[in-house]
Design an enzyme around this catalytic site. Structure first.
Site, PDB file in Angstrom:
ATOM      1  N   ASP A 124       0.818  -1.215   0.000  1.00 52.21           N
ATOM      2  CA  ASP A 124       0.000   0.000   0.000  1.00 52.21           C
ATOM      3  C   ASP A 124       0.855   1.270   0.000  1.00 52.21           C
ATOM      4  OD1 ASP A 124      -2.073  -1.842   0.276  1.00 52.21           O
ATOM      5  OD2 ASP A 124      -2.092  -1.658   2.457  1.00 52.21           O
TER       6      ASP A 124
ATOM      7  N   GLU B 201     -11.201  -1.096  -4.679  1.00 48.45           N
ATOM      8  CA  GLU B 201     -10.581  -0.492  -3.502  1.00 48.45           C
ATOM      9  C   GLU B 201      -9.377   0.354  -3.904  1.00 48.45           C
ATOM     10  OE1 GLU B 201      -9.511  -3.765  -0.981  1.00 48.45           O
ATOM     11  OE2 GLU B 201      -7.699  -4.255  -2.120  1.00 48.45           O
TER      12      GLU B 201
ATOM     13  N   ARG C 285       4.365  -8.830   0.284  1.00 49.73           N
ATOM     14  CA  ARG C 285       4.470  -7.973  -0.890  1.00 49.73           C
ATOM     15  C   ARG C 285       5.684  -7.052  -0.797  1.00 49.73           C
ATOM     16  NH1 ARG C 285      -1.711  -6.267  -0.050  1.00 49.73           N
ATOM     17  NH2 ARG C 285      -0.880  -6.353   2.054  1.00 49.73           N
TER      18      ARG C 285
END
Length: 362
Positions: free
Chosen positions: A53, A236, A328
């Site tokens: 993110d 999203e 990630r």
């Protein structure tokens, strides 16, 4: 091959310290006037760091990034886009309350002369993640490093007069359009007892950086074949991208824990059109950025420009393996524009491939 040329090959192959060389100090010290020295700093490789993110904001030639981990929100700063700087903790979740756990996807913004951080959180640890709501922090100084005061939960429901009717919401991102401040986010139509609940994109007006001043309006749902078909249909991570008299919302779809995670695009039909009217947004006919055989699960992006403002860059995360989960790393690459003003993101560049650093980076 002479000694100086060998040194250049080593540096370029390593992509600088970002690819794993511990320090350029381990190599023979170059002559200050040697042109080959600067060549080694003109390239970088993805990924640039672990994490997810990614958020970056450029202000006064400095890049500010924001992230979370272990119930803490951190901020870092750097003049180099490829090196985000040291993470400095700026806020710790309280021991109890609506925002005590599951701190997700913070974004730092500079609005109306102050620093704000928007984030999602829940009142209970772990899953099912059915309690996520969104809040905002305000720096009590003129520094992005705080300290920060908790301005409370943002209202993300359908009845502004009934604060208790707030709905599940994550990934809040504020932006100005035609002088009006808006918030856009991912949410549920109704609160539910399972986190396998369809996610939509919503928008609302704000009266100030910590107050939503209208009921939400739904502007996108996962309806296209390339947005659906997996374990959970979702939209999203919406982010505004505005340039060349066009406004876009770039968002993530498919499942964040799977390799099929990808980016879609909403285009505002006219920058003077009301963004709270769903029909004013035109959805792309296909993903605008998606995985390849070498880079999996690309999504949740943010945008910025090179140090000299001549290039546009996308930050995003990708999965480390095909195995379902949230391991990630963070990547970036330059993107371009069509002649009629639409972004062209291309394909994610594989790990280890040398890329020129952003223009103007020193």
């Amino acid at each position: 091959m002479n000694r100086q040329l060998k040194k250049l090959v080593v540096l370029v192959a390593c992509g600088g310290w970002l690819l794993g060389c511990k320090s350029s100090a381990t190599l023979p010290a170059p002559v200050a006037t040697d042109a080959r020295e600067t060549a080694s700093s003109r390239y970088f490789t993805n990924p640039i760091m672990d994490g997810a993110d990614p958020w970056v904001l450029k202000k006064d030639s400095v890049y500010y990034s924001c992230g979370s981990g272990n119930g803490t929100i951190y901020v870092s700063q750097s003049t180099k886009l490829t090196e985000l700087g040291t993470r400095v903790p700026v806020w710790k979740a309280p021991a109890s309350g609506w925002n005590a756990h599951n701190i997700w996807a913070p974004e730092i913004h500079y609005l109306q002369g102050k620093w704000y951080i928007y984030y999602a959180a829940g009142k209970e640890p772990g899953g099912p993640f059915i309690h996520q709501r969104s809040g905002v922090l305000e720096s009590t100084t003129d520094s992005p490093f705080g300290p920060y005061a908790d301005k409370g939960m943002l209202y993300t429901g359908d009845s502004l007069q009934t604060p208790s009717s707030v709905r599940w919401a994550i990934d809040v991102s504020p932006f100005y359009l035609n002088g009006q401040l808006y918030a856009v986010w991912s949410g549920w139509e109704k609160n539910a007892s399972t986190d396998r609940t369809k996610q939509h994109l919503y928008i609302a007006k704000m009266s100030n950086p910590w107050t939503i001043a209208s009921n939400r309006a739904k502007i996108s749902s996962p309806t296209e074949p390339w947005e659906t078909g997996g374990e959970l249909d979702l939209n999203e991570g919406p982010e505004l991208l505005k340039k060349k008299e066009k406004a876009f919302l770039i968002y993530s779809c498919r499942e964040s824990w799977l390799k099929e995670y990808r980016l879609g695009q909403l285009t505002l039909s006219d920058t003077l059109a009301d963004p709270m009217v769903a029909s004013n947004w035109v959805k792309s006919s296909a993903p605008v950025f998606q995985a390849t055989a070498n880079v999996l699960g690309v999504g949740h992006c943010s945008f910025t420009t090179s140090p000299d403002n001549t290039e546009d860059w996308i930050f995003y995360h990708a999965k480390k393996s095909e195995k379902p989960g949230w391991q990630r790393d963070i990547r970036l690459q330059k993107f371009t524009w069509t002649a009629d003003g639409y972004p062209v993101f291309g394909e994610p560049v594989p790990s280890g491939v040398p890329l020129p650093v952003p223009s103007g980076q020193r």
